[in-house]
Write an enzyme that holds these catalytic residues in place. Structure first.
Site, PDB file in Angstrom:
ATOM      1  N   ASP A  67       0.892  -1.182  -0.044  1.00 25.13           N
ATOM      2  CA  ASP A  67      -0.014  -0.033   0.030  1.00 25.13           C
ATOM      3  C   ASP A  67       0.757   1.298   0.153  1.00 25.13           C
ATOM      4  OD1 ASP A  67       1.216  -0.152   2.484  1.00 25.13           O
ATOM      5  OD2 ASP A  67      -0.960  -0.661   3.321  1.00 25.13           O
ATOM      6  N   ASN A 136      -7.079  -2.782  14.181  1.00 25.25           N
ATOM      7  CA  ASN A 136      -8.425  -3.204  14.117  1.00 25.25           C
ATOM      8  C   ASN A 136      -8.466  -4.187  13.098  1.00 25.25           C
ATOM      9  OD1 ASN A 136      -7.687  -2.088  11.560  1.00 25.25           O
ATOM     10  ND2 ASN A 136      -9.137  -0.201  11.312  1.00 25.25           N
ATOM     11  N   HIS A 138      -7.028  -4.468  10.017  1.00 27.07           N
ATOM     12  CA  HIS A 138      -6.657  -4.364   8.725  1.00 27.07           C
ATOM     13  C   HIS A 138      -5.498  -4.842   8.272  1.00 27.07           C
ATOM     14  CE1 HIS A 138      -4.466  -0.207   9.458  1.00 27.07           C
ATOM     15  NE2 HIS A 138      -3.658  -1.076   9.471  1.00 27.07           N
ATOM     16  N   GLU A 143      -9.616  -2.044   5.319  1.00 21.49           N
ATOM     17  CA  GLU A 143     -10.249  -1.505   6.534  1.00 21.49           C
ATOM     18  C   GLU A 143     -11.415  -2.532   7.019  1.00 21.49           C
ATOM     19  OE1 GLU A 143      -8.687   0.126   8.631  1.00 21.49           O
ATOM     20  OE2 GLU A 143      -8.187   1.950   7.938  1.00 21.49           O
TER      21      GLU A 143
HETATM   22  C1  GLP Z   1      -0.231   0.408   8.476  1.00 22.05           C
HETATM   23  C2  GLP Z   1      -0.012  -0.382   7.308  1.00 22.05           C
HETATM   24  C3  GLP Z   1      -0.336  -1.881   7.379  1.00 22.05           C
HETATM   25  C4  GLP Z   1       0.353  -2.347   8.609  1.00 22.05           C
HETATM   26  C5  GLP Z   1      -0.086  -1.762   9.824  1.00 22.05           C
HETATM   27  C6  GLP Z   1       0.418  -1.856  11.100  1.00 22.05           C
HETATM   28  O1  GLP Z   1      -1.559   1.084   8.801  1.00 22.05           O
HETATM   29  N1  GLP Z   1      -0.975  -0.240   6.189  1.00 22.05           N
HETATM   30  O2  GLP Z   1       0.021  -2.770   6.295  1.00 22.05           O
HETATM   31  O3  GLP Z   1       0.467  -3.642   8.921  1.00 22.05           O
HETATM   32  O4  GLP Z   1       0.017  -0.320   9.865  1.00 22.05           O
HETATM   33  O5  GLP Z   1       1.435  -1.454  11.521  1.00 22.05           O
HETATM   34  P1  GLP Z   1       2.710  -1.424  12.594  1.00 22.05           P
HETATM   35  O6  GLP Z   1       3.497  -2.561  12.339  1.00 22.05           O
HETATM   36  O7  GLP Z   1       3.461  -0.147  12.895  1.00 22.05           O
HETATM   37  O8  GLP Z   1       1.857  -1.925  13.799  1.00 22.05           O
END
Ligand code: GLP
Length: 315
Positions: A67, A136, A138, A143
């Site tokens: 993404d 959450n 995702h 989402e």
């Molecule tokens: C972001 C990304 C996700 C990622 C998530 C968790 O929003 N779009 O792909 O897995 O956050 O992030 P973190 O690893 O910093 O908890």
């Protein structure tokens, strides 16, 4: 789904890197899907080291990132493009022409999404998709919603996600409201999926994955529909079993004692005997060292006033 539990983030990250290296050594021109976030940083650091030592070679690998914020400048300090080059691509021997990241600068996001999906398909799809998890549930920026979208698309970020991500921005107003993300189909079509879960905030979403009920309210539960998923976590509790309240409580008390006594054991489950006369604690002994759990049993007996049984199980 194969779930592996780790005593620390570092050990888990090493294991994740070894899994990727293993796949890469089987197929040097693999198509690899990659995430951003703080979770994969340890994994990337390990792969960079392995690459330096010549243990893994990225020269023939094609990557597709999950993404990118949209619209968003590549050179913004928070772009996923920058994140990937700063933390990974800039430090390994990858051919930059084989790196694909959704273009946050594209004039038309829908066209960019469609082209990204097509490119992914033209490359033969993902051999391995690596994922983190949003608090959450995702994955990528898919989402929780009434429905999920199969292909790469523009997603609206939930307030929860914007709140989670605001730590990187000066204020919540600066956190983008939209992003380009691979869809659930783009992800689930991968031959193999590796998901890494760390952080207390992810516990509830993780528990729901283990429960095996599929809901669009937690997109990650869809991973249960895939044949080849490895889930790595350093979350301490094995939530696989729906523990009853009293068992969960005993689990937490025992865990607390284990930490205090500094014992190298990890609880996996707790069961009360049907007649309530005995509590059985199941544990893993990661280092296989001899354990002196006599004190632990004594303390637990004093707390619960019951017979205590401690059984070692295989990891
Ligand atoms: C972001 C990304 C996700 C990622 C998530 C968790 O929003 N779009 O792909 O897995 O956050 O992030 P973190 O690893 O910093 O908890």
């Amino acid at each position: 789904m194969k779930v592996e539990y780790f005593e620390s983030y570092d050990v888990m990250s090493k294991r994740a890197a070894e899994i990727i290296a293993g796949e890469l050594n089987k197929k040097s021109d693999m198509v690899l899907g990659l995430p951003t976030g703080s979770t994969p940083l340890g994994l990337y650091a390990n792969l960079i080291e392995m690459n330096k030592c010549g243990e893994v070679d990225f020269s023939k690998v094609t990557t597709f990132n999950l993404d990118e914020y949209y619209p968003f400048k590549r050179d913004d300090k928070n772009s996923y493009y920058k994140f990937m080059f700063d933390n990974f691509f800039g430090k390994i021997n990858i051919d930059k022409d084989r790196v694909n990241i959704p273009n946050g600068e594209a004039d038309d996001g829908d066209v960019e999404a469609a082209e990204y999906e097509k490119k992914l398909e033209d490359c033969g799809g993902l051999d391995l998709m690596v994922l983190g998890l949003g608090a959450n549930g995702h994955i990528g920026f898919n989402e929780p919603e009434k429905f999920l979208i199969a292909d790469t698309h523009i997603a609206e970020l939930t307030e929860n996600t914007r709140e989670q991500n605001k730590r990187f921005f000066d204020s919540i107003d600066e956190v983008p409201k939209k992003a380009l993300t691979m869809g659930m189909g783009s992800i689930l079509k991968a031959k193999k999926i590796l998901i890494i879960i760390t952080g207390e905030a992810k516990k509830e979403a993780f528990k729901q994955i283990l429960e095996g009920k599929i809901t669009t309210e937690n997109p990650a539960t869809f991973l249960n529909l895939h044949r080849d998923v490895i889930l790595l976590t350093d979350l301490k509790f094995n939530l696989k079993y729906e523990m009853k309240e009293k068992e969960r409580e005993a689990f937490e008390i025992c865990n607390f004692k284990i930490e205090k006594l500094n014992l190298d054991m990890r609880l996996t489950d707790v069961k009360f005997a049907p007649d309530n006369s005995k509590i059985t604690f199941y544990y893993i002994n990661p280092s296989n060292k001899m354990l002196d759990w006599g004190t632990l049993v004594g303390e637990l007996r004093a707390i619960f006033g019951k017979q205590i049984e401690v059984i070692q199980v295989k990891e």
